[in-house]
Design a protein around this motif. Structure first.
Motif, mmCIF file in Angstrom:
data_model
loop_
_atom_site.group_PDB
_atom_site.id
_atom_site.type_symbol
_atom_site.label_atom_id
_atom_site.label_comp_id
_atom_site.label_asym_id
_atom_site.label_seq_id
_atom_site.Cartn_x
_atom_site.Cartn_y
_atom_site.Cartn_z
ATOM 1 N N LEU A 51 0.825 -1.058 0.081
ATOM 2 C CA LEU A 51 0.154 -0.034 0.102
ATOM 3 C C LEU A 51 1.092 1.304 -0.082
ATOM 4 N N ASP A 52 0.376 2.200 -0.685
ATOM 5 C CA ASP A 52 1.079 3.656 -0.701
ATOM 6 C C ASP A 52 0.931 4.408 0.428
ATOM 7 N N GLN A 53 1.800 4.249 1.297
ATOM 8 C CA GLN A 53 1.688 4.989 2.716
ATOM 9 C C GLN A 53 2.182 6.322 2.812
ATOM 10 N N THR A 54 2.861 6.879 1.492
ATOM 11 C CA THR A 54 3.304 8.212 1.503
ATOM 12 C C THR A 54 2.326 9.363 1.102
ATOM 13 N N ASP A 55 1.117 9.123 0.955
ATOM 14 C CA ASP A 55 -0.146 10.175 0.729
ATOM 15 C C ASP A 55 -0.108 10.914 1.926
ATOM 16 N N THR A 56 0.014 12.147 1.848
ATOM 17 C CA THR A 56 0.013 13.139 3.022
ATOM 18 C C THR A 56 -1.436 13.251 3.578
ATOM 19 N N ARG A 57 -2.515 12.862 2.925
ATOM 20 C CA ARG A 57 -3.968 12.892 3.273
ATOM 21 C C ARG A 57 -4.035 11.582 4.363
ATOM 22 N N HIS A 58 -3.367 10.747 4.318
ATOM 23 C CA HIS A 58 -3.392 9.680 5.456
ATOM 24 C C HIS A 58 -2.554 10.114 6.591
ATOM 25 N N LEU A 59 -2.497 9.268 7.741
ATOM 26 C CA LEU A 59 -1.774 9.509 8.871
ATOM 27 C C LEU A 59 -0.301 9.332 8.717
ATOM 28 N N VAL A 60 0.396 10.550 8.791
ATOM 29 C CA VAL A 60 1.856 10.887 8.515
ATOM 30 C C VAL A 60 2.642 9.639 9.054
ATOM 31 N N SER A 61 2.259 9.339 10.344
ATOM 32 C CA SER A 61 3.103 8.350 10.883
ATOM 33 C C SER A 61 3.088 6.875 10.424
ATOM 34 N N ARG A 62 2.306 6.581 9.398
ATOM 35 C CA ARG A 62 2.320 5.415 9.030
ATOM 36 C C ARG A 62 3.291 4.768 8.330
ATOM 37 N N GLN A 63 3.888 5.841 7.293
ATOM 38 C CA GLN A 63 5.173 5.594 6.562
ATOM 39 C C GLN A 63 6.398 5.148 7.449
#
Length: 512
Positions: free
Chosen positions: A85-97
């Motif tokens: 999954l793309d975890q770099t999208d800033t519209r998601h929780l930033v800590s995920r990546q």
């Protein structure tokens, strides 16, 4: 089946890479795995029997067995895709990546260690700890230090062993402080989810909780204890209705974030933005809050549950600012979101309630048909725990609906409902605004729906309503439309009814 549908949506909406065994880019593939995914991906409500017929052409016993195997196989392939999954999208929780990076390094290092590649594994374990420390994941640092300490002991490297043992002790001590802070915060949050009475009892304990969290933050430092203190302070101000202070806290936090005083790899700035917008709504600064909401909304991904939470506040700001056309547009955005039906039933009913209010104010603009509106208003329960915070709004829209329709029987039933609800649930001084508005509505009946008499008699109550402080979440009833505006709407209904009566009288005289 619902779990499988949700997995399909997650993978197809946010995939980073595609594996050859489930190639989503090949639209013409006839593979049964892909055909099932395609059918689920459409978002249409389909039964298991329909899926079997669509894939196999029938639904006999053999097909059912094959379909169960197919579902299991596809689910496992979708689960495998979660690694990509793309975890770099800033519209998601930033800590995920950063957490995903930690987990990836840990996984790789443990495999190398189990294969006897200790030198490579050591480098990856140390990198894992560096990333974890930068993102302030203390529990990962404890885990990494524990593994390396054990590895150095087995490899006979005393200097590295003792150095790592010292780091392990430091991380362990810090994590104990963070665990205590988390426990205090979690206990507080669990109480917030209970009845209004429990939330009010929590207020008395809040100073003690916050004092302890401040001590823990001072001792441990770092992001984790900061966050629990920050979130608890926000909850206290929300409970007491001190939204001006929330605006102040969010503004200072935003300033600290810009100055790198808060870990940007961990802090979810979107939550801070949401609380700022929400506080502006509660402070009756609708126009300023609406401008902020328009700016911040782009930071939320449509697949996130937070998208809906933010949109609710955005919508209420538009309604409070009397921007009803914009409110209609926002309602349509919510309905068009493919994740709308994934929300809990209570959340979907809240959206229906918002839509009912907009429909009532501007029926010519709302996409909700009058038939559906009438059905919703007449069937929604008068009072239920899952609608806590919205029960007054439900009773009010029902009263106004029956008033507008001249349905005396329905109106009197709602009138009794208003009286009972006030007696049972609106005794606290903090619910003064709802109490006063209920009295305004009751007065329309006492004054026989005469608009001029209602307007005159209402002046003292209206002045008290305008002066009454807004209640906090501990007492929680949401004003979808401010009571002052609702009273103007009520007077408008009464004047319209009076004009209709006068026109009917004139018509009757002319016929005579």
């Amino acid at each position: 089946m619902e779990e499988l549908i949700n997995l399909v949506k997650i993978v197809t909406d946010r995939r980073l890479a595609v594996l050859p065994f489930l190639d989503f880019s090949n639209k013409r593939s006839t593979n049964k795995d892909l055909r099932l995914v395609r059918l689920l991906e459409t978002g249409n409500s389909v039964t298991q029997k329909q899926l079997m017929k669509g894939i196999y052409g029938n639904s006999d016993a053999k097909t059912q067995t094959n379909f169960r195997k197919l579902k299991s196989r596809v689910q496992q392939k979708l689960l495998n895709h979660l690694y990509f999954l793309d975890q770099t999208d800033t519209r998601h929780l930033v800590s995920r990546q950063y957490e995903q990076q930690c987990l990836g390094l840990l996984h790789q290092a443990k495999i190398l260690s189990s294969e006897g590649e200790y030198r490579m594994a050591e480098k990856l374990f140390r990198k894992f700890m560096r990333v974890a420390e930068e993102a302030e994941y203390t529990h990962y640092n404890v885990l990494g230090a524990r593994i390396l300490k054990k590895m150095y002991g087995e490899m006979g490297q005393p200097a590295k062993y003792h150095a790592m043992a010292k780091q392990f002790a430091a991380f362990q001590a810090k994590m104990e402080l963070e665990d205590e802070a988390e426990q205090l915060y979690t206990d507080m949050k669990l109480t917030l989810n209970h009845k209004v009475k429990s939330r009010k009892a929590l207020l008395a304990k809040m100073p003690e909780v916050i004092n302890r969290l401040e001590v823990l933050y001072k001792e441990a430092g770092g992001y984790n204890t900061f966050y629990f203190l920050y979130a608890t302070k926000m909850s206290r101000e929300e409970l007491t209705g001190n939204y001006e202070e929330i605006i102040s806290i969010t503004a200072q936090t935003d300033k600290d974030w810009e100055q790198n005083k808060i870990n940007k790899k961990r802090f979810d700035k979107r939550f801070n933005n949401y609380m700022s917008v929400y506080a502006h709504l509660q402070c009756r600064q609708a126009k300023k809050g609406l401008a902020l909401a328009e700016e911040y909304f782009k930071d939320f991904h449509y697949s996130s549950g937070n998208w809906f939470y933010f949109l609710e506040t955005y919508l209420l700001l538009a309604i409070h600012a009397k921007q009803y056309s914009q409110a209609v547009d926002l309602l349509q955005q919510a309905r068009k979101n493919p994740y709308h039906r994934k929300q809990r039933a209570a959340a979907q009913q809240r959206w229906e309630l918002y839509e009912a209010y907009v429909q009532f104010v501007r029926p010519e603009e709302s996409p909700l048909k009058m038939r559906h509106f009438a059905q919703f208003v007449q069937t929604v329960p008068d009072y239920s725990r899952d609608k806590q915070g919205y029960n007054v709004a439900i009773l009010v829209i029902q009263f106004l609906y029956f008033l507008q329709r001249r349905d005396i029987e329905g109106l009197l039933a709602r009138l009794e409902g208003l009286r009972k609800y006030e007696q049972r649930h609106l005794r606290d001084p903090a619910t003064l605004r709802s109490q006063l508005f209920f009295r305004l509505l009751l007065m329309t009946v006492k004054q026989n729906f005469a608009p001029d008499a209602c307007e005159k008699k209402a002046l003292p109550l209206l002045e008290r309503l305008r002066a009454a402080p807004l209640p906090g979440q501990a007492y929680g009833e949401i004003e979808i439309i401010p009571y002052e505006d609702l009273w103007d709407l009520t007077l408008g209904i009464l004047r319209h009814l009076a004009a209709e009566d006068l026109a009917a009288e004139h018509a009757a005289r002319n016929r005579v």
